[in-house]
Motif scaffolding. Structure first.
Motif, mmCIF file in Angstrom:
data_model
loop_
_atom_site.group_PDB
_atom_site.id
_atom_site.type_symbol
_atom_site.label_atom_id
_atom_site.label_comp_id
_atom_site.label_asym_id
_atom_site.label_seq_id
_atom_site.Cartn_x
_atom_site.Cartn_y
_atom_site.Cartn_z
ATOM 1 N N LEU A 226 30.248 17.042 51.577
ATOM 2 C CA LEU A 226 30.704 16.238 50.453
ATOM 3 C C LEU A 226 29.946 16.589 49.173
ATOM 4 O O LEU A 226 28.766 16.907 49.193
ATOM 5 C CB LEU A 226 30.496 14.749 50.745
ATOM 6 C CG LEU A 226 31.187 14.177 51.980
ATOM 7 C CD1 LEU A 226 30.908 12.680 52.092
ATOM 8 C CD2 LEU A 226 32.683 14.445 51.951
ATOM 9 N N VAL A 227 30.677 16.513 48.055
ATOM 10 C CA VAL A 227 30.082 16.621 46.723
ATOM 11 C C VAL A 227 30.201 15.253 46.074
ATOM 12 O O VAL A 227 31.283 14.658 46.035
ATOM 13 C CB VAL A 227 30.801 17.676 45.858
ATOM 14 C CG1 VAL A 227 30.140 17.781 44.486
ATOM 15 C CG2 VAL A 227 30.809 19.033 46.550
ATOM 16 N N THR A 228 29.078 14.723 45.570
ATOM 17 C CA THR A 228 29.084 13.390 44.976
ATOM 18 C C THR A 228 28.438 13.429 43.595
ATOM 19 O O THR A 228 27.828 14.413 43.196
ATOM 20 C CB THR A 228 28.306 12.390 45.851
ATOM 21 O OG1 THR A 228 26.925 12.773 45.878
ATOM 22 C CG2 THR A 228 28.865 12.359 47.271
ATOM 23 N N ILE A 230 25.573 11.401 41.037
ATOM 24 C CA ILE A 230 24.269 10.802 41.322
ATOM 25 C C ILE A 230 24.389 9.310 41.619
ATOM 26 O O ILE A 230 23.476 8.702 42.167
ATOM 27 C CB ILE A 230 23.282 11.031 40.165
ATOM 28 C CG1 ILE A 230 23.847 10.481 38.848
ATOM 29 C CG2 ILE A 230 22.941 12.508 40.033
ATOM 30 C CD1 ILE A 230 22.864 10.554 37.705
ATOM 31 N N ASP A 231 25.562 8.736 41.266
ATOM 32 C CA ASP A 231 25.808 7.328 41.573
ATOM 33 C C ASP A 231 26.431 7.147 42.948
ATOM 34 O O ASP A 231 26.770 6.023 43.341
ATOM 35 C CB ASP A 231 26.704 6.703 40.499
ATOM 36 C CG ASP A 231 28.055 7.418 40.380
ATOM 37 O OD1 ASP A 231 28.268 8.441 41.085
ATOM 38 O OD2 ASP A 231 28.898 6.958 39.583
ATOM 39 N N GLY A 232 26.611 8.260 43.681
ATOM 40 C CA GLY A 232 27.178 8.181 45.015
ATOM 41 C C GLY A 232 28.687 8.298 45.070
ATOM 42 O O GLY A 232 29.272 8.305 46.159
ATOM 43 N N GLN A 233 29.353 8.410 43.917
ATOM 44 C CA GLN A 233 30.806 8.517 43.891
ATOM 45 C C GLN A 233 31.259 9.844 44.493
ATOM 46 O O GLN A 233 30.739 10.908 44.157
ATOM 47 C CB GLN A 233 31.324 8.408 42.454
ATOM 48 C CG GLN A 233 32.847 8.468 42.346
ATOM 49 C CD GLN A 233 33.312 8.370 40.907
ATOM 50 O OE1 GLN A 233 32.506 8.383 39.979
ATOM 51 N NE2 GLN A 233 34.614 8.272 40.711
ATOM 52 N N LEU A 234 32.228 9.775 45.398
ATOM 53 C CA LEU A 234 32.752 10.988 46.018
ATOM 54 C C LEU A 234 33.559 11.780 44.995
ATOM 55 O O LEU A 234 34.498 11.261 44.385
ATOM 56 C CB LEU A 234 33.641 10.637 47.215
ATOM 57 C CG LEU A 234 34.326 11.821 47.912
ATOM 58 C CD1 LEU A 234 33.285 12.786 48.485
ATOM 59 C CD2 LEU A 234 35.269 11.321 49.001
ATOM 60 N N LEU A 235 33.193 13.058 44.817
ATOM 61 C CA LEU A 235 33.855 13.907 43.822
ATOM 62 C C LEU A 235 34.575 15.096 44.436
ATOM 63 O O LEU A 235 35.350 15.762 43.747
ATOM 64 C CB LEU A 235 32.841 14.407 42.793
ATOM 65 C CG LEU A 235 32.132 13.331 41.967
ATOM 66 C CD1 LEU A 235 31.116 13.960 41.043
ATOM 67 C CD2 LEU A 235 33.151 12.501 41.179
ATOM 68 N N GLY A 236 34.319 15.386 45.712
ATOM 69 C CA GLY A 236 35.018 16.509 46.308
ATOM 70 C C GLY A 236 34.367 17.016 47.579
ATOM 71 O O GLY A 236 33.519 16.352 48.181
#
Length: 283
Positions: A226-228, A230-236
Motif C-alpha cells: 500500500l501507498v499512503t 502521512i495521515d494514513g489515507q490510502l493513496l494507491g
C-alpha cells in the motif's frame, strides 16, 4: 553468453481460430498483428478491470504466445478456457526462461515489435532507458542472475510497463495502467470482455487513478504494498519495484489516486518516505 534472469510464464493459444479467439478476448487489435510480430495487450474482466497485462507474440498465423512477466499462466489458461466453447483453439501453459542478451552476445538489431526465432525460442526488444534485447527460451535454467534481474526491472519501471501480479488482478481499469500509451487497447474494434466500461471511461472520463513512477527512500517493497499519505489515507498500490543501481532507495511503478498529486513529497510506502518521480516514462 545470454544471462538467465527468471522463469517466463507463457500461455500458448493454437489452432485454426487462435487469431479470432484472441481478438475477441483481448484489448489490442489482434487482427492487425502480423506473423513474426508482437504487441502489448490485456485481458479484462466483465467490469472492465485488467486480469492480466502481457506481451502477445505471433510466431505463426495460427499460434500465439502470451508472455506474463509477473502472472500465472496456469491460472489464465483455466480462466480463459471457459470461453473457448466451439472455437478451434487449444490452450497450453508452459514455463520457459527469460534471458538478457548482452552486446557481447551480438544480438541482432530488432525493430520495436519484431519477433525473431532463436533456438526454439524468440528474441524481442524491450523499451527502456537503454537498448534491451531479451530471449525467451523453452529450456529451464539451473540458476538465475538476481542482480541482473533487479537492473532489468529498474528499466521496466522507467519504461512504465504495468506488470500486475495475481494479488492485483481485477483491481485496475486500463486507464489506471496507462495502456493507451503502449497501444495495448483499442476502443474501436469489436466487443471483448469489459470493452463497454473501458470505452465509457475513455470517451466520458471519470478515471481517478493513474500510473506513476515513484522513488522510495528504502528497499524495494513487494508487489501490492500500500501507498499512503502521512495521515494514513490510502493513496494507491505498488505494482512492482526494484532497488536502485548506484543510489540509495528504490524505484517503483504504482497506481495512485488523484489525491496523491497533492501529496507529492509526503507519500509513505510502509514506513519509508516516497515521492513522485519527475521524469517521464521512456517507452
Amino acid at each position: 553468453m545470454p544471462t538467465p534472469l527468471c522463469p517466463a510464464e507463457l500461455l500458448f493459444i493454437a489452432g485454426a481460430d487462435a487469431g479470432s479467439f484472441a481478438h475477441s478476448q483481448f484489448t489490442s487489435d489482434v487482427n492487425s498483428l502480423a506473423t513474426g510480430r508482437w504487441q502489448w495487450s490485456a485481458w479484462l474482466d466483465p467490469q472492465g478491470r485488467a486480469r492480466h497485462f502481457f506481451a502477445l507474440l505471433r510466431p505463426e498465423l495460427s499460434r500465439m504466445l502470451v508472455w506474463l512477466p509477473l502472472g500465472n499462466a496456469q491460472a489464465m489458461r483455466a480462466e480463459l478456457g471457459r470461453f473457448v466453447m466451439r472455437s478451434r483453439v487449444q490452450l497450453d501453459a508452459q514455463s520457459w526462461t527469460m534471458h538478457a542478451l548482452d552486446p557481447g552476445d551480438s544480438p541482432p538489431v530488432l525493430e520495436a515489435n519484431e519477433l525473431l526465432p532463436r533456438e526454439a525460442g524468440f528474441m524481442l526488444r524491450q523499451p527502456g532507458p537503454i537498448e534491451r534485447t531479451m530471449w525467451l527460451a523453452p529450456a529451464a535454467a539451473s540458476a538465475f542472475d538476481e542482480d541482473r534481474l533487479e537492473h532489468w526491472r529498474l528499466d521496466d519501471v522507467a519504461a512504465g510497463l504495468p506488470w500486475i501480479n495475481e494479488a492485483l488482478a481485477g483491481q485496475f481499469v486500463p486507464q489506471a495502467l496507462d495502456m493507451e500509451r503502449l497501444d495495448a487497447i483499442r476502443f474501436d474494434k469489436g466487443c471483448y470482455p469489459g470493452q463497454e466500461i473501458a470505452a465509457r471511461l475513455h470517451f466520458r472520463g471519470g478515471n481517478k487513478r493513474h500510473l506513476r513512477h515513484i522513488h522510495i527512500d528504502g528497499t524495494a517493497p513487494a508487489s501490492s504494498t500500500l501507498v499512503t499519505g502521512i495521515d494514513g489515507q490510502l493513496l494507491g498500490h505498488i505494482l512492482y519495484a526494484a532497488n536502485c543501481r548506484s543510489a540509495e532507495g528504490s524505484n517503483a511503478l504504482a497506481v495512485l489516486t488523484d489525491v496523491a498529486e497533492e501529496n507529492t513529497g509526503s507519500l509513505l510506502v510502509g514506513d519509508a518516505r516516497a515521492r513522485l518521480h519527475s521524469g517521464s516514462m521512456t517507452s
